[in-house]
Enzyme design. Structure first.
Site, mmCIF file in Angstrom:
data_model
loop_
_atom_site.group_PDB
_atom_site.id
_atom_site.type_symbol
_atom_site.label_atom_id
_atom_site.label_comp_id
_atom_site.label_asym_id
_atom_site.label_seq_id
_atom_site.Cartn_x
_atom_site.Cartn_y
_atom_site.Cartn_z
ATOM 1 N N ASP A 63 -24.885 126.817 -135.910
ATOM 2 C CA ASP A 63 -25.147 128.186 -135.471
ATOM 3 C C ASP A 63 -23.864 128.918 -135.100
ATOM 4 O O ASP A 63 -22.793 128.321 -135.022
ATOM 5 C CB ASP A 63 -26.114 128.192 -134.281
ATOM 6 C CG ASP A 63 -25.819 127.091 -133.266
ATOM 7 O OD1 ASP A 63 -24.628 126.750 -133.097
ATOM 8 O OD2 ASP A 63 -26.759 126.569 -132.644
ATOM 9 N N ASN A 129 -34.763 123.651 -122.362
ATOM 10 C CA ASN A 129 -36.096 124.128 -122.734
ATOM 11 C C ASN A 129 -36.576 123.535 -124.053
ATOM 12 O O ASN A 129 -37.556 124.000 -124.638
ATOM 13 C CB ASN A 129 -36.128 125.660 -122.802
ATOM 14 C CG ASN A 129 -35.216 126.226 -123.880
ATOM 15 O OD1 ASN A 129 -34.535 125.487 -124.586
ATOM 16 N ND2 ASN A 129 -35.195 127.543 -124.006
ATOM 17 N N HIS A 131 -34.859 123.406 -126.932
ATOM 18 C CA HIS A 131 -34.354 123.978 -128.177
ATOM 19 C C HIS A 131 -33.359 123.043 -128.843
ATOM 20 O O HIS A 131 -32.650 122.285 -128.172
ATOM 21 C CB HIS A 131 -33.748 125.374 -127.962
ATOM 22 C CG HIS A 131 -32.424 125.392 -127.267
ATOM 23 N ND1 HIS A 131 -32.253 125.837 -125.978
ATOM 24 C CD2 HIS A 131 -31.182 125.056 -127.692
ATOM 25 C CE1 HIS A 131 -30.978 125.767 -125.644
ATOM 26 N NE2 HIS A 131 -30.315 125.292 -126.673
#
EC number: 3.5.99.6
Length: 254
Positions: A63, A129, A131
């Site tokens: 990313d 969380n 991800h």
């Protein structure tokens, strides 16, 4: 999932690094998926300490922040150069272009590139969380490389790399869950108590968009490397098996 529970965070990093080293050694060409953030930093240091030969390795990163140029000090392009690429040359290195004029088109270009290359091994971390990459809760399990809006919890977690929360980008280009699942092998590393809840869901919950990492249960070649703190909320039987597996890992390589 093959789960190993190391005694320390450094041991967990050593296991993951050793797996990567063994996979790329002696291969003519290899495509390695790399990650950023705090999780892989220790492993990248091991690459440098060993002067690992990556001249035959093509890397693809997961990313990049939207709006940051490749040379911005907090871009993932700069992160990778500073922590790995400047000292360990790769055959080729690829990241999404965060300052592309059309982020949607850039995401499509990067998806096509990654698919054509074919990732042999993908290194992952996991967010608090659940991800993986920037696939936040609610991301479709069949998502391809896409533009995503970062949750406030993710931006807050990354705040330490910026002067102010307001400086943390709000969007990123990320490989999708389906893109990641296309890798032939996956190694995920998680250390510290802050990751314990996400790790528990990843291993023990049914696959759900609420915890994106749960999709990894469907991949046939996943190795999860934890320290005791990250594994602390998992079933005691799993922790015990993971500890035995980590001990065997080091024993057979002594």
């Amino acid at each position: 999932m093959n789960v190993l529970v190391a005694k320390t965070a450094n041991d967990a990093e050593r296991i993951a690094y050793t797996l990567i080293k063994e996979r790329i050694s002696g291969k003519h060409d290899f495509v390695l998926g790399l990650a950023t953030g705090s999780t892989p930093v220790g492993m990248y240091q091991m690459f440098k300490q060993d002067a690992l030969d990556c001249s035959h390795v093509t890397s693809v990163n997961l990313d990049e922040y939207i709006g940051l140029s490749p040379e911005h000090p907090q871009s993932y392009n700069r992160f990778m150069k500073d922590r790995l690429f400047d000292e360990v040359p790769f055959k080729q290195s690829h990241l999404p272009q965060g300052d592309a004029p059309d982020p949607q088109a850039e995401a499509a270009r990067y998806e096509d590139l990654v698919r054509k290359l074919g990732v042999d091994l993908q290194l992952l971390g996991i967010g608090e969380n659940g991800h993986i990459a920037f696939n936040e809760p609610g991301t479709a399990l069949d998502a391809k490389t896409h533009v995503t809006e970062l949750t406030e919890s993710t931006r807050e977690a990354n705040r330490r790399f910026f002067d102010r929360l307001e400086d943390v980008p709000t969007h990123a280009i990320t490989m999708g869950l389906d893109t990641i699942m296309n890798a032939r092998e996956i190694v995920l590393v998680a250390t510290g108590e802050r990751k314990a809840e996400a790790v528990q869901h990843m291993i023990e919950s049914v696959p759900t968009v609420d915890w994106p990492a749960t999709i990894l249960q469907a991949h046939p070649g996943v190795t999860v490397v934890l320290d005791g703190a990250a594994a602390s909320r998992c079933a005691e039987s799993l922790q015990a098996r993971g500890q035995e597996a980590a001990t065997r890992f080091f024993t057979i390589r002594d």
